[in-house]
Write a protein that holds these residues in place. Structure first.
Motif, PDB file in Angstrom:
ATOM      1  N   PRO A 121      -4.803  58.902   7.341  1.00 11.60           N
ATOM      2  CA  PRO A 121      -6.207  59.666   8.450  1.00 11.60           C
ATOM      3  C   PRO A 121      -7.670  59.010   7.722  1.00 11.60           C
ATOM      4  CG  PRO A 121      -5.804  60.662   6.321  1.00 11.60           C
ATOM      5  CD  PRO A 121      -4.660  59.625   6.285  1.00 11.60           C
ATOM      6  N   ALA A 122      -6.965  58.267   7.191  1.00  9.43           N
ATOM      7  CA  ALA A 122      -8.461  57.472   7.332  1.00  9.43           C
ATOM      8  C   ALA A 122      -8.955  56.273   7.901  1.00  9.43           C
ATOM      9  CB  ALA A 122      -8.928  56.579   5.529  1.00  9.43           C
ATOM     10  N   ARG A 123      -7.771  55.415   8.529  1.00 13.29           N
ATOM     11  CA  ARG A 123      -7.774  54.648   9.865  1.00 13.29           C
ATOM     12  C   ARG A 123      -8.165  55.874  11.169  1.00 13.29           C
ATOM     13  NH1 ARG A 123      -6.047  49.799  11.833  1.00 13.29           N
ATOM     14  NH2 ARG A 123      -5.563  49.999  13.791  1.00 13.29           N
ATOM     15  N   THR A 124      -7.105  56.805  10.916  1.00  7.47           N
ATOM     16  CA  THR A 124      -7.746  57.823  12.502  1.00  7.47           C
ATOM     17  C   THR A 124      -9.113  58.635  12.321  1.00  7.47           C
ATOM     18  OG1 THR A 124      -5.529  59.191  12.425  1.00  7.47           O
ATOM     19  CG2 THR A 124      -7.080  59.851  13.119  1.00  7.47           C
ATOM     20  N   THR A 125      -9.544  58.420  11.562  1.00  8.41           N
ATOM     21  CA  THR A 125     -11.504  58.384  11.128  1.00  8.41           C
ATOM     22  C   THR A 125     -11.607  57.575  11.971  1.00  8.41           C
ATOM     23  OG1 THR A 125     -11.476  58.612   8.876  1.00  8.41           O
ATOM     24  CG2 THR A 125     -11.428  60.513  10.020  1.00  8.41           C
ATOM     25  N   ALA A 126     -12.032  56.387  11.934  1.00 11.80           N
ATOM     26  CA  ALA A 126     -13.019  55.309  11.635  1.00 11.80           C
ATOM     27  C   ALA A 126     -12.056  54.452  13.035  1.00 11.80           C
ATOM     28  CB  ALA A 126     -11.937  54.145  10.821  1.00 11.80           C
ATOM     29  N   LEU A 127     -11.775  54.821  13.561  1.00  6.62           N
ATOM     30  CA  LEU A 127     -11.071  54.309  14.722  1.00  6.62           C
ATOM     31  C   LEU A 127     -12.336  55.301  16.097  1.00  6.62           C
ATOM     32  CD1 LEU A 127      -7.088  53.955  15.470  1.00  6.62           C
ATOM     33  CD2 LEU A 127      -8.625  51.780  15.514  1.00  6.62           C
ATOM     34  N   GLN A 128     -12.335  56.599  15.328  1.00  5.21           N
ATOM     35  CA  GLN A 128     -13.088  57.156  16.401  1.00  5.21           C
ATOM     36  C   GLN A 128     -14.388  57.259  15.932  1.00  5.21           C
ATOM     37  OE1 GLN A 128     -11.577  61.888  15.056  1.00  5.21           O
ATOM     38  NE2 GLN A 128      -9.433  61.123  15.939  1.00  5.21           N
ATOM     39  N   ALA A 129     -14.583  56.957  14.934  1.00  2.00           N
ATOM     40  CA  ALA A 129     -16.251  56.268  14.436  1.00  2.00           C
ATOM     41  C   ALA A 129     -16.524  54.968  15.462  1.00  2.00           C
ATOM     42  CB  ALA A 129     -16.425  56.487  13.348  1.00  2.00           C
ATOM     43  N   VAL A 130     -15.567  53.862  16.101  1.00  4.07           N
ATOM     44  CA  VAL A 130     -15.908  52.657  16.413  1.00  4.07           C
ATOM     45  C   VAL A 130     -15.631  53.043  17.620  1.00  4.07           C
ATOM     46  CG1 VAL A 130     -15.816  51.951  13.921  1.00  4.07           C
ATOM     47  CG2 VAL A 130     -13.588  51.608  15.762  1.00  4.07           C
ATOM     48  N   VAL A 131     -15.111  53.820  18.446  1.00  2.00           N
ATOM     49  CA  VAL A 131     -14.336  53.200  19.405  1.00  2.00           C
ATOM     50  C   VAL A 131     -14.873  54.632  20.097  1.00  2.00           C
ATOM     51  CG1 VAL A 131     -12.417  53.929  21.332  1.00  2.00           C
ATOM     52  CG2 VAL A 131     -12.565  52.375  19.168  1.00  2.00           C
TER      53      VAL A 131
END
Length: 398
Positions: A121-131
């Protein structure tokens, strides 16, 4: 629209780190069970180690999702991958010093499973924050391609590294996790702008579960994924049995399963261009999956299952990318970590039973008949899905 995805430094850092670490994981996915079998002489204990990791992952998913929504996602991702690097390094050291007992494998498998529950989930939310949202579908397709490429390259690389030394695959795994942690550290993942009142963790989890339950279309899609993951996992052992029944050896089996990676890469390239609604798309994927599973039983030789496996793998990324983009559109940002954990748990909770189901069917009837049963059950699921409400609705907050 912002900069092109290929020039988005933060996404590329996260993507490269994820690609490297996933390659390391696929390397040890072959090396670890081979080593456990060599040390204990029992495939059962190799399965127990894998089961311990899966159980730890599933048990930690919901609290990990709540944690990600509460704490800094970049820090969570960095620390999760750092601990995974340490666990792999400890295992390599235990092997080199002759202390790689079964208990060591079990404990470190649990540690890796828990860390994976936080990193997901950390990676999922990080991707949504930078893309940017308009580029997320393409980003998810690249994520899918990364995973399938790792599945193609990882197992043969793992076998090669094992030949170089029993500890070598785990040293490589430790290095790849360390690289991923460094990439996440340098990625400028913005902090959340939305704040919400803190409450007990179980209330946070309950709020997210209630939100998902109220979204009937998403809830039904999750149920479909639950069945698909169970039946998809249950086909693996029958395929292995089928290849053996036709005179194939371990290398032939590896060639057959390479179809998953080859088809998955192609499907990842096609996924951003598919515009079907997720509900219709999932029904189509189920039909293709069911028909291909039935087709594997056709008497066309040892390597024939490669073809239907590759076709199945082509359509799998289409639905994965479409549903990921749908969740991004509908799920509130401050709930994404919890929803990622809850939906992953709900869609995979039966997955540990898949090898048992596949092994039972293959042992009772043989590889071909087992695949016929699995394919028929997938087609039944497709019919049920076709008459279910799989339409997403606008997001609501509870």
């Amino acid at each position: 629209m912002g900069v092109p995805l290929r020039k988005n430094v933060q996404f590329q850092l996260l993507w490269f780190g994820g690609a490297v670490s996933q390659l390391g994981t696929t390397v040890t996915s072959l090396a670890a069970p081979l080593l456990v079998i060599a040390l204990t002489g029992s495939p059962f204990w190799a399965g127990a180690v894998g089961g311990a990791r899966a159980a730890a992952l599933i048990a930690a998913l919901v609290p990990a999702g709540v944690w990600v929504d509460r704490w800094d996602r970049r820090t969570t991702l960095v620390w999760s991958q750092t601990v995974q690097a340490g666990a792999a390094a400890l295992l390599a050291a235990a092997i080199l010093t002759g202390r790689a007992h079964l208990a060591v494998f079990l404990v470190l498998a649990v540690v890796d499973g828990v860390c994976s529950a936080f990193a997901g989930p950390a990676r999922t939310t990080a991707l949504q924050a930078v893309v940017p949202k308009e580029q997320l579908k393409t980003a998810y397709a690249q994520e899918e391609a990364r995973g399938h490429a790792a599945r193609v390259a990882g197992p043969p690389l793992g076998a090669f590294l094992m030949a170089a030394g029993r500890a070598v695959p785990f040293v490589v795994d430790a290095v790849t996790f360390a690289v991923a942690a460094v990439c996440a550290w340098f990625a400028k993942i913005p902090a959340r702008t939305e704040t919400r009142p803190r409450q007990k963790m179980r209330h946070d989890a309950k709020d997210a579960a209630s939100w998902l339950w109220d979204q009937k279309g998403l809830r039904n899609l999750t149920a479909v994924f639950l069945v698909l993951n169970l039946l998809g996992g249950a086909t693996l052992l029958p395929i292995i049995v089928l290849v053996g029944e036709r005179g194939g050896d371990a290398l032939d089996t590896g060639v057959v399963f390479a179809g998953i990676g080859v088809g998955g890469i192609l499907g990842s390239l096609l996924a951003p261009r598919v515009s079907l609604a997720p509900g219709r798309l999932v029904v189509g994927v189920l039909v293709v999956f069911g028909l291909c599973t039935l087709a594997m039983a056709l008497p066309f030789g040892v390597f024939w299952p490669f073809v239907p496996l590759a076709v199945t793998a082509v359509v799998t990324p289409l639905i994965n990318v479409a549903v990921s983009a749908l969740y991004t559109e509908l799920v509130p940002e401050d709930m994404m970590g919890r929803l990622d954990g809850i939906t992953t748990l709900a869609s995979r909770v039966l997955t540990p039973l898949a090898p048992l189901l596949g092994g039972f069917l293959a042992g009772a009837a043989g590889g071909g008949p087992a695949l016929l049963v699995s394919g028929a059950l997938v087609l039944v699921t497709a019919v049920v899905a076709a008459f279910s409400d799989l339409r997403p609705v606008a997001p609501q907050r509870t």
